[in-house]
Design an enzyme around this catalytic site. Structure first.
Site, PDB file in Angstrom:
ATOM      1  N   ASP A 320      44.207  31.444  46.618  1.00  0.00           N
ATOM      2  CA  ASP A 320      45.143  31.092  47.664  1.00  0.00           C
ATOM      3  C   ASP A 320      46.529  31.175  47.009  1.00  0.00           C
ATOM      4  O   ASP A 320      46.636  31.101  45.790  1.00  0.00           O
ATOM      5  CB  ASP A 320      44.836  29.662  48.113  1.00  0.00           C
ATOM      6  CG  ASP A 320      45.755  29.206  49.215  1.00  0.00           C
ATOM      7  OD1 ASP A 320      46.053  30.014  50.096  1.00  0.00           O
ATOM      8  OD2 ASP A 320      46.173  28.037  49.180  1.00  0.00           O
ATOM      9  N   ASP A 514      43.635  25.079  47.224  1.00  0.00           N
ATOM     10  CA  ASP A 514      43.956  23.653  47.149  1.00  0.00           C
ATOM     11  C   ASP A 514      43.334  22.871  48.296  1.00  0.00           C
ATOM     12  O   ASP A 514      43.510  21.674  48.408  1.00  0.00           O
ATOM     13  CB  ASP A 514      45.464  23.435  47.096  1.00  0.00           C
ATOM     14  CG  ASP A 514      46.176  24.006  48.308  1.00  0.00           C
ATOM     15  OD1 ASP A 514      45.482  24.508  49.221  1.00  0.00           O
ATOM     16  OD2 ASP A 514      47.410  23.958  48.353  1.00  0.00           O
ATOM     17  N   ASP A 518      42.391  25.893  53.655  1.00  0.00           N
ATOM     18  CA  ASP A 518      41.424  26.860  53.144  1.00  0.00           C
ATOM     19  C   ASP A 518      40.077  26.244  52.766  1.00  0.00           C
ATOM     20  O   ASP A 518      39.303  26.830  52.014  1.00  0.00           O
ATOM     21  CB  ASP A 518      42.008  27.696  51.998  1.00  0.00           C
ATOM     22  CG  ASP A 518      42.526  26.835  50.863  1.00  0.00           C
ATOM     23  OD1 ASP A 518      42.059  25.710  50.732  1.00  0.00           O
ATOM     24  OD2 ASP A 518      43.402  27.305  50.121  1.00  0.00           O
TER      25      ASP A 518
HETATM   26  P1  ADP Z   1      48.852  29.743  52.109  1.00  0.00           P
HETATM   27  O1  ADP Z   1      47.774  30.709  52.412  1.00  0.00           O
HETATM   28  O2  ADP Z   1      49.976  30.408  51.374  1.00  0.00           O
HETATM   29  O3  ADP Z   1      48.395  28.518  51.427  1.00  0.00           O
HETATM   30  P2  ADP Z   1      48.906  28.473  54.751  1.00  0.00           P
HETATM   31  O4  ADP Z   1      47.721  29.151  55.359  1.00  0.00           O
HETATM   32  O5  ADP Z   1      48.756  27.065  54.389  1.00  0.00           O
HETATM   33  O6  ADP Z   1      49.488  29.314  53.508  1.00  0.00           O
HETATM   34  O7  ADP Z   1      50.124  28.597  55.744  1.00  0.00           O
HETATM   35  C1  ADP Z   1      50.547  29.853  56.216  1.00  0.00           C
HETATM   36  C2  ADP Z   1      51.918  29.811  56.820  1.00  0.00           C
HETATM   37  O8  ADP Z   1      51.928  28.928  57.918  1.00  0.00           O
HETATM   38  C3  ADP Z   1      52.973  29.264  55.865  1.00  0.00           C
HETATM   39  O9  ADP Z   1      53.513  30.286  55.051  1.00  0.00           O
HETATM   40  C4  ADP Z   1      53.999  28.729  56.838  1.00  0.00           C
HETATM   41  O10 ADP Z   1      54.825  29.752  57.296  1.00  0.00           O
HETATM   42  C5  ADP Z   1      53.163  28.226  57.981  1.00  0.00           C
HETATM   43  N1  ADP Z   1      52.872  26.789  57.850  1.00  0.00           N
HETATM   44  C6  ADP Z   1      51.701  26.227  57.545  1.00  0.00           C
HETATM   45  N2  ADP Z   1      51.779  24.896  57.504  1.00  0.00           N
HETATM   46  C7  ADP Z   1      53.053  24.595  57.773  1.00  0.00           C
HETATM   47  C8  ADP Z   1      53.802  23.366  57.886  1.00  0.00           C
HETATM   48  N3  ADP Z   1      53.226  22.186  57.678  1.00  0.00           N
HETATM   49  N4  ADP Z   1      55.113  23.457  58.185  1.00  0.00           N
HETATM   50  C9  ADP Z   1      55.693  24.646  58.378  1.00  0.00           C
HETATM   51  N5  ADP Z   1      55.071  25.810  58.295  1.00  0.00           N
HETATM   52  C10 ADP Z   1      53.766  25.808  57.995  1.00  0.00           C
HETATM   53 MG    MG Z   2      47.245  26.851  51.026  1.00  0.00          MG
END
Ligand code: ADP
Ligand code: MG
Length: 623
Positions: A320, A514, A518
């Site tokens: 991730d 983390d 995911d």
């Molecule tokens: P990653 O795969 O990098 O861990 P996530 O799947 O957790 O990312 O989130 C993907 C996208 O969704 C982030 O890059 C962000 O743009 C948006 N996002 C997710 N959670 C939040 C949040 N709590 N506040 C703002 N944007 C969020």
């Molecule tokens: Mg993540």
């Protein structure tokens, strides 16, 4: 355990002394030789009574043919041959092997006990101005506890007052001191090194980090490795077969070919002793146990031997991005505002994120760095992979990426060219964005390189973040491929693609994340490794291996440990089987005797355990 070991040790010494005295006595008082059997039966019972008892118990339960029975039959046979000393030595040496195994297990249990020492015994509860020592289990959420210097932090909470250093080494295996002050969260299981802290408790004891880790440690042995189960099954069929063949070796020549019964009984005994699967039965679980405890010492909790075996076969590691490859500690690089002030935008976003644990949420709250009035926020909705929706002061607010904006009909906005952009819409109108930047963890590049050197063929990144950011990170650290702008279920699909790719070659796929957005992927992977997971329940439950802090190096250490344990087990199996084969062949040609057979059996067990010991001695330094 320790007591049993002492008793076993004393029994071995005592029996050996008795044998020694008996031998001297026969020298000086030859008439005693007549009572040889009676005299030797004493050390025989001293050292072997438990084996005999176990055999008898098994016979009563009608499952009589295990290694205890093999030993017992062999010794009874020796008595028939009037080889009393041999009978005593079969047991004596068998017990020396047991003692050895005992030591190996005890030493790895000590490793695990070190970690178990994080269990807090009391909490200083503040009640009506006075301080009472209570069981952590009776403390409620919202209670205030005081932690003095040198005390363990008994419950998870937020610091109300005081400043100190926190040592998390018992949990993470890494000894770094964390500087904390009012407003910071502290996790149970760590040690308060510096000043006095007043902490408002946020979780009941049973939900706290320390009790989660402890219950994980207690359940480790439930999932036996495949090799272990295989050996166990093998021994179940194998032992009766051995006895049957042995009986044939004895009966056929004597009954049908006029064989001398003493000669063939001796061959029968040699066969039994050689065939005893002790070394295998003992060394495989001992090796896995040593490996698991070594991992624990390094802040890596492996939920069972089977996952080390799986990890050994991994050729694809999927990561991730946020919080795994990058620090997840974003700083605000730009705030763009339309109808509101920058301060207002930041405040609204911080309020929307008030309850969330996503690295973006944490970083924005940190950037805002003021008290948040939870009462102003209603109906918080985490829209996985896109962002968040909530009502702030009665206004409907959307906070998230372009996908989220598009989904509510806003197309006019654009991402800031650098980093992750968090867009804000208030009451259906676009209000601006906060541009955030994250850093790649400093050792990621070298860890990826070492993974490659250690047989990982493919390194992959899955992220929900935008393409520009994802691909930038992937190219900086030399990943083989990166998939961006994925929603949580897209991540599972991508993972399945890699699982599928490997379905024909027996190789496995590991996922490192983390647990935030995911958990599903962690669960679906052949081996799921959750990092920095002490805080997150979902991650700890979904994964197979818990990395106690967020140092990516632990992924490499876990893989190295898995290689080591599987190699050691293979060596031991190969070594003991080939050794036995040699002795067996010698036996067929009449070139061996019961003594050699006994020594070789015990010798092999001890060598196998030693081999495992050597493999896992010392700390696990990286080359
Ligand atoms: P990653 O795969 O990098 O861990 P996530 O799947 O957790 O990312 O989130 C993907 C996208 O969704 C982030 O890059 C962000 O743009 C948006 N996002 C997710 N959670 C939040 C949040 N709590 N506040 C703002 N944007 C969020
Ligand atoms: Mg993540």
């Amino acid at each position: 355990m320790e007591r049993n070991r002492k008793i076993l040790f004393l029994r071995i010494i005592f029996a050996a002394l008795l044998v020694f005295v008996a031998m001297l006595a026969f020298n000086f008082f030859p008439f005693l030789v007549k009572f040889k059997m009676l005299i030797y039966i004493v050390p025989y019972l001293v050292v072997g009574y438990d084996v005999i008892l176990r055999t008898c118990k098994n016979i009563v339960k009608l499952k009589f043919l295990d290694e205890n029975a093999l030993m017992f039959i062999a010794t009874v046979g020796a008595f028939f041959l009037k080889e009393y000393l041999e009978a005593v030595f079969v047991f004596l040496l068998y017990q020396v092997g047991e003692l050895f195994q005992n030591f190996a297990i005890a030493s790895s249990e000590n490793n695990i006990k070190d970690i178990m020492a994080i269990r807090p015994n009391y909490a200083n509860l503040k009640q009506k101005g006075s301080l009472n020592r209570v069981n952590p289990e009776v403390v409620n959420v919202g209670d205030v506890i005081v932690i003095k210097p040198g005390e363990k932090i008994p419950l998870d909470g937020v610091i109300l007052s005081g400043g100190s250093y926190i040592d998390m080494s018992a949990m993470t295996g890494e000894s770094n001191h964390l500087n904390v002050g009012p407003g910071d969260r502290v996790l149970s299981g760590s040690l308060n090194v510096g000043g006095v802290l007043e902490v408002c408790v946020e979780k009941k004891y049973k939900d706290s980090a320390v009790s989660k880790v402890l219950s994980l440690m207690e359940n480790i042995n439930n999932k036996k490795s495949k090799t272990e189960n295989l050996i166990r099954k093998f021994a179940k069929i194998y032992t009766p077969c051995v006895v049957a063949i042995g009986v044939l070796i004895f009966v056929v020549p004597v009954m049908f070919f006029n064989g001398v019964w003493e000669v063939w009984l001796e061959k029968f005994l040699i066969f039994l002793v050689i065939s005893c699967p002790c070394a295998l039965v003992i060394s495989v679980p001992v090796s896995f146990f040593l490996a698991i405890s070594k991992a624990a010492k390094n802040g890596i909790l492996v939920k069972g031997g089977i996952f080390l075996e799986q990890l050994f076969n991994v050729n694809t590691v999927i990561f991730d991005k946020t919080g795994t490859l990058t620090t997840g500690d974003f700083f605000v690089s730009k705030i763009s505002n339309e109808n509101f002030s920058k301060e207002e935008i930041l405040e609204v976003v911080a309020l929307v994120e008030v309850n969330l644990n996503h690295p973006i949420a944490k970083s924005i709250k940190k950037a805002y760095n003021k008290e948040l009035d939870i009462g102003r926020v209603k109906n918080i909705e985490d829209i996985f992979g896109k962002g968040v929706k909530a009502f702030v002061d009665g206004r409907e607010v959307f906070v998230g990426n372009l996908k989220l904006m598009n989904s509510i009909g806003i197309y006019s906005c654009k991402d800031f060219e650098l980093g992750t952009t968090v867009h804000v819409a208030i009451n259906g109108k676009y209000a601006g964005y906060i541009a955030l930047q994250d850093k790649i963890k400093e050792n990621v590049k070298s860890v990826i390189k070492k993974l490659k050197q250690n047989g990982i063929e493919k390194t992959v990144m899955l992220t929900g973040d935008r393409k520009a950011v994802g691909e930038h990170v992937a190219s900086k650290i030399n990943l083989d491929c990166a998939f961006c702008e994925l929603l949580p279920h897209n991540k599972v699909e991508k993972l399945e693609y890699f699982l599928c790719e490997n379905s024909s070659n027996g190789k496995k796929v590991a996922f490192v994340g983390d647990g935030i957005n995911d958990a599903a992927v962690l669960k679906r992977a052949d081996v799921g490794l959750a990092m920095g997971a002490i805080g997150s329940d979902a991650a700890m439950q979904a994964c197979d291996i818990v990395l106690m802090d967020d140092d990516i190096k632990k992924v490499l250490i876990a893989i190295l440990i898995s290689k080591k344990v599987v190699r050691t087990v293979k060596q031991n199996i190969f070594f003991s089987l080939s050794f036995k084969a040699v002795i067996f062949l010698l036996g067929v040609f009449g070139l061996t005797n019961v003594w050699l057979a006994i020594f070789s059996d015990v010798g092999v067990s001890i060598l196998a355990i030693l081999n495992a010991f050597i493999a896992f001695r010392g700390r696990f330094y990286l080359k």
